[in-house]
Design a protein around this motif. Structure first.
Motif, PDB file in Angstrom:
ATOM      1  N   THR A 180      -7.525   5.379  13.978  1.00  0.00           N
ATOM      2  CA  THR A 180      -7.351   4.044  13.408  1.00  0.00           C
ATOM      3  C   THR A 180      -8.289   3.046  14.068  1.00  0.00           C
ATOM      4  O   THR A 180      -8.908   2.208  13.393  1.00  0.00           O
ATOM      5  CB  THR A 180      -5.895   3.578  13.576  1.00  0.00           C
ATOM      6  N   SER A 411      -5.388   6.326   2.754  1.00  0.00           N
ATOM      7  CA  SER A 411      -4.050   5.729   2.808  1.00  0.00           C
ATOM      8  C   SER A 411      -3.131   6.413   1.803  1.00  0.00           C
ATOM      9  O   SER A 411      -1.953   6.671   2.088  1.00  0.00           O
ATOM     10  CB  SER A 411      -4.131   4.226   2.502  1.00  0.00           C
ATOM     11  N   PHE A 458      -3.569  -0.660   5.970  1.00  0.00           N
ATOM     12  CA  PHE A 458      -4.260   0.454   5.317  1.00  0.00           C
ATOM     13  C   PHE A 458      -4.960   1.330   6.354  1.00  0.00           C
ATOM     14  O   PHE A 458      -4.987   2.560   6.231  1.00  0.00           O
ATOM     15  CB  PHE A 458      -5.310  -0.048   4.320  1.00  0.00           C
ATOM     16  N   LEU A 461      -2.467   3.619   8.091  1.00  0.00           N
ATOM     17  CA  LEU A 461      -2.053   4.683   7.185  1.00  0.00           C
ATOM     18  C   LEU A 461      -3.219   5.617   6.876  1.00  0.00           C
ATOM     19  O   LEU A 461      -3.041   6.834   6.755  1.00  0.00           O
ATOM     20  CB  LEU A 461      -1.506   4.080   5.894  1.00  0.00           C
ATOM     21  N   GLY A 462      -4.427   5.052   6.763  1.00  0.00           N
ATOM     22  CA  GLY A 462      -5.615   5.878   6.548  1.00  0.00           C
ATOM     23  C   GLY A 462      -5.899   6.787   7.728  1.00  0.00           C
ATOM     24  O   GLY A 462      -6.315   7.932   7.556  1.00  0.00           O
TER      25      GLY A 462
END
Length: 476
Positions: A180, A411, A458, A461-462
């Motif tokens: 992240t 995501s 995002f 989650l990505g």
């Protein structure tokens, strides 16, 4: 957590995953069909695709250099790269404040002249007060200097990167946190936006500091949890002074604590009240200062204005001079009333047309990543060389858009991996924030840059979607 008999076989978190996943699915389709990718030379698509595959291979590999070394070394290198990339951009792109950004800058200059001798002359209800106040303090210390203001953006970007690492680590594990963080440090639109004196830089840092405290509170002992939840409320209150939308976040946090966390009813109520108390204390303090100064607030910044603009089909729910003229033709009280009534009538008198407008606005709000390039090169210092920048404008837009498509795609993959897991309260909290803002901007004004704060969700989650190894979200 069970609902009534009709929903007894489903869980709220599972429904939430499917809804958010569908939003990402639609957004990713819209993003890849965007003008900025359709109109570039086709060979660039292959170049972007190759680079994207290389990044995916590196980031998803659990034995890559990104996952090696101590946490301390990783964060030091990450902060260095975050600062370096954004510093290069602000040196290369001589952005000059205009529009709202010029308002913030001029307000900051005024505050630097008023502070500290004339504290009761400061307009505490002014647009983006929190950001302009910090800007004013910076100007007071270092002098009015545009480069120093842009360095503040870089500094806030570095701090936000650290917060993102901590939040992702709380929700998942260090592997996801590192992925992240890397996604954040190479985020093209955020890098480009660093040269713009926008309130979002401070807003995002303060907002996600509150989110980090809120999520972190779930994993500590009860006594410390209440303290951290209260502090989260205070920080959300500070974020409110920058952008009033933090009110939605604290309300979402209140509902999460009261209805989602699996504690006794007494503890739910107690933690919810701690959160609201922290927020209200800051709100009362700032509002009290505003009343002492007795400076009329800018009516065009309220929800009435946003509703009026957001329901205008001719301008696709974006800012326009026609709706804004109302603030010149009427008193603030009359203008607010007319704006609200006009917005509602546009919805009720033509529901079919408004439904069509919602889909057009959705594309602008969640399918377009042009904000970084657009705002950073829209108004530049013409005494400096800008030919290369302007000549490659479409390429920069395409780079941002392709990266955004990748984030949305991964995501969506992250949602797919979460669909059979029990979401912890932190993930549910972030999902609900995102979903509420999707609903809100169906009615309110939209701009590409308005999705900027929520893109950090995002990225988290990505990062989870990119990771190869199955990671079960950490239980609070």
């Amino acid at each position: 957590m069970k609902i009534n008999n009709t929903w007894s076989t489903y869980r709220i978190d599972h429904v939430l995953v499917y809804i958010i996943g569908y939003v990402f699915f639609i957004s990713s389709i819209l993003s890849i069909q965007n003008y900025y990718l359709i109109n570039i030379p086709k060979y660039w698509i292959f170049v972007f695709g190759f680079i994207g595959c290389c990044f995916y291979y590196i980031l998803s590999d659990t034995d890559s250099f990104i996952q090696k070394g101590s946490t301390k070394h990783f964060l030091i290198i990450s902060v260095f790269v975050i600062i370096l990339l954004r510093l290069i951009w602000i040196l290369a792109v001589p952005t000059i404040p205009f529009s709202d950004f010029e308002v913030y800058n001029n307000f900051g200059i005024l505050i630097s002249e008023q502070f500290p001798a004339h504290l009761l002359s400061i307009d505490y209800d002014g647009r983006g007060f929190g950001y302009s106040f910090v800007l004013g303090i910076i100007y007071k210390i270092f002098g009015v200097n545009l480069f120093v203001a842009k360095l503040l953006n870089v500094f806030l970007s570095a701090l936000t990167g650290i917060l993102l690492y901590l939040i992702a680590g709380h929700l998942f594990d260090e592997c996801i946190a590192r992925i992240t963080t890397v996604l954040y440090l190479i985020w093209p639109a955020q890098i480009m936006y660093s040269s713009v004196l926008a309130s979002e830089h401070l807003f995002i840092f303060v907002l996600f500091l509150g989110i980090a405290l809120f999520i972190g509170a779930i994993k500590v002992t009860p006594d410390n949890a209440y303290t951290n939840i209260f502090l989260a409320g205070v920080v959300f209150g500070l974020a409110y002074t920058v952008r009033f939308l933090s009110l939605i976040v604290v309300a979402t946090g209140f509902m999460t604590l009261l209805f989602v966390q699996e504690e006794s009813f007494k503890k739910k109520v107690k933690s919810s009240l701690f959160l609201i108390s922290g927020f209200v204390i800051v709100w009362i303090f700032v509002t009290g200062l505003g009343l002492l100064v007795d400076t009329p607030s800018d009516p065009s910044t309220g929800i009435q204005h946003s509703l009026l603009v957001g329901t205008n089909p001719e301008y696709k729910g974006q800012w326009n001079p026609v709706d804004s003229q109302i603030w010149n033709d009427y008193s603030p009280e009359e203008a607010k009333k007319i704006a609200f009534q006009t917005g509602l009538s546009r919805i009720t008198e033509n529901p079919g047309g408004f439904t069509k407008l919602i889909f057009e606005k959705f594309n602008i709000m969640w399918g377009d990543e042009s904000f970084g390039t657009y705002w950073s090169i829209q108004n530049m210092d013409t005494t400096k060389s800008t030919v290369f920048i302007l000549h490659n404008q479409l390429l920069m837009l395409a780079v941002s858009q392709f990266f955004y498509f990748g984030i949305l795609f991964f995501s969506l993959l992250g949602c797919y991996k979460l669909k059979n897991t029990n979401l912890n309260i932190g993930i549910q909290f972030l999902f609900m924030i995102f979903f509420i803002f999707v609903l809100l901007h169906s009615f309110l004004e939209v701009q590409s840059r308005y999705h900027y704060p929520w893109e950090l969700i995002f990225l988290i989650l990505g990062g989870y979607g990119i990771a190869r190894k199955p990671v079960i979200p950490c239980n609070p």
